[in-house]
Design a protein around this motif. Structure first.
Motif, mmCIF file in Angstrom:
data_model
loop_
_atom_site.group_PDB
_atom_site.id
_atom_site.type_symbol
_atom_site.label_atom_id
_atom_site.label_comp_id
_atom_site.label_asym_id
_atom_site.label_seq_id
_atom_site.Cartn_x
_atom_site.Cartn_y
_atom_site.Cartn_z
ATOM 1 N N THR A 286 15.534 -28.174 25.402
ATOM 2 C CA THR A 286 15.990 -28.480 24.046
ATOM 3 C C THR A 286 17.464 -28.130 23.906
ATOM 4 N N VAL A 287 18.031 -28.520 22.786
ATOM 5 C CA VAL A 287 19.422 -28.216 22.485
ATOM 6 C C VAL A 287 19.663 -26.705 22.460
ATOM 7 N N THR B 136 29.175 -31.904 25.749
ATOM 8 C CA THR B 136 28.524 -32.872 24.864
ATOM 9 C C THR B 136 29.502 -33.358 23.805
ATOM 10 N N GLN C 220 11.008 -35.290 19.431
ATOM 11 C CA GLN C 220 11.492 -35.316 20.813
ATOM 12 C C GLN C 220 10.360 -35.806 21.716
ATOM 13 N N ASP D 241 18.666 -24.606 24.456
ATOM 14 C CA ASP D 241 18.766 -24.100 25.822
ATOM 15 C C ASP D 241 20.100 -24.430 26.488
ATOM 16 N N LEU D 242 20.984 -25.144 25.790
ATOM 17 C CA LEU D 242 22.271 -25.528 26.379
ATOM 18 C C LEU D 242 23.182 -24.325 26.568
ATOM 19 N N HIS E 47 13.693 -33.119 27.643
ATOM 20 C CA HIS E 47 14.990 -32.826 28.252
ATOM 21 C C HIS E 47 15.969 -33.054 27.109
ATOM 22 N N ALA E 48 16.745 -32.050 26.760
ATOM 23 C CA ALA E 48 17.670 -32.171 25.630
ATOM 24 C C ALA E 48 18.473 -33.460 25.753
ATOM 25 N N HIS E 49 18.584 -34.192 24.662
ATOM 26 C CA HIS E 49 19.397 -35.408 24.643
ATOM 27 C C HIS E 49 19.909 -35.648 23.232
ATOM 28 N N TRP F 282 20.135 -34.492 17.402
ATOM 29 C CA TRP F 282 19.110 -34.021 18.323
ATOM 30 C C TRP F 282 17.743 -34.086 17.660
ATOM 31 N N VAL G 195 14.121 -32.036 18.298
ATOM 32 C CA VAL G 195 13.694 -30.849 19.035
ATOM 33 C C VAL G 195 12.181 -30.685 18.914
ATOM 34 N N ARG H 172 17.458 -29.066 30.654
ATOM 35 C CA ARG H 172 17.386 -28.143 29.532
ATOM 36 C C ARG H 172 16.355 -28.735 28.567
#
Length: 157
Positions: A53-54, A65, A97, A56-57, A101-103, A89, A91, A51
């Protein structure tokens, strides 16, 4: 189509290697030893599916999460007992970022000093990094809008 081999956070085996790991069906928490010791106990929670960014979760990944965040906090509270946490996050490149990949960052805040206290008698939050940089130059007044909180009342400068 996304090339998983180009994304370091899609490599779940690497995220697990030499790390403290918690995971569920949708996400994985990885806390690796710090190379410098400065961020010991810091980790990331990543969705197992790529994903960017956040935003896109999926709803399931949001819940997963949060579940891992609460487990990470319990673990770090028991093992390291930090005074607090930074969690959040980044972004996009402009937002800080560096891996697309969202983390979710989980960073423990260590005890700063027994002499810095806020008006409640508890250890004060860390001053803003800008304040720390400007104080030796006698310019910390430039940050006064940020330091008007009573929680900063006993920080020198």
């Amino acid at each position: 189509m996304h090339d998983d081999h180009a994304c370091p956070y899609c490599d779940l085996a690497e995220l697990r290697r030499n790390a403290f790991v918690l995971e569920n069906d949708h996400c994985l928490l990885s806390i690796k030893p710090s190379e410098t010791g400065a961020l010991e106990g810091a980790g990331i929670i990543v969705p197992k599916a790529h994903r960017p960014t956040v935003f896109d979760l999926t709803p399931q990944e949001w819940t997963a999460t949060q579940d891992l965040l609460m487990q990470a906090r319990a673990y770090l509270d028991a093992v390291i007992a930090p005074d607090g946490y930074n969690a959040g996050w980044n972004v996009g490149a402009v937002g800080g970022q560096h891996v697309m990949h969202a983390h979710f960052h989980v960073i423990r805040i260590p005890f700063i000093s027994p002499t810095i206290r806020n008006v409640t008698g508890l250890p004060a939050p860390r001053p803003e990094p800008v304040s720390l940089l400007l104080a030796p130059l006698g310019l910390n007044g430039l940050c006064s809008p940020f330091n008007r909180s009573p929680y900063y009342s006993s920080i020198p400068g």
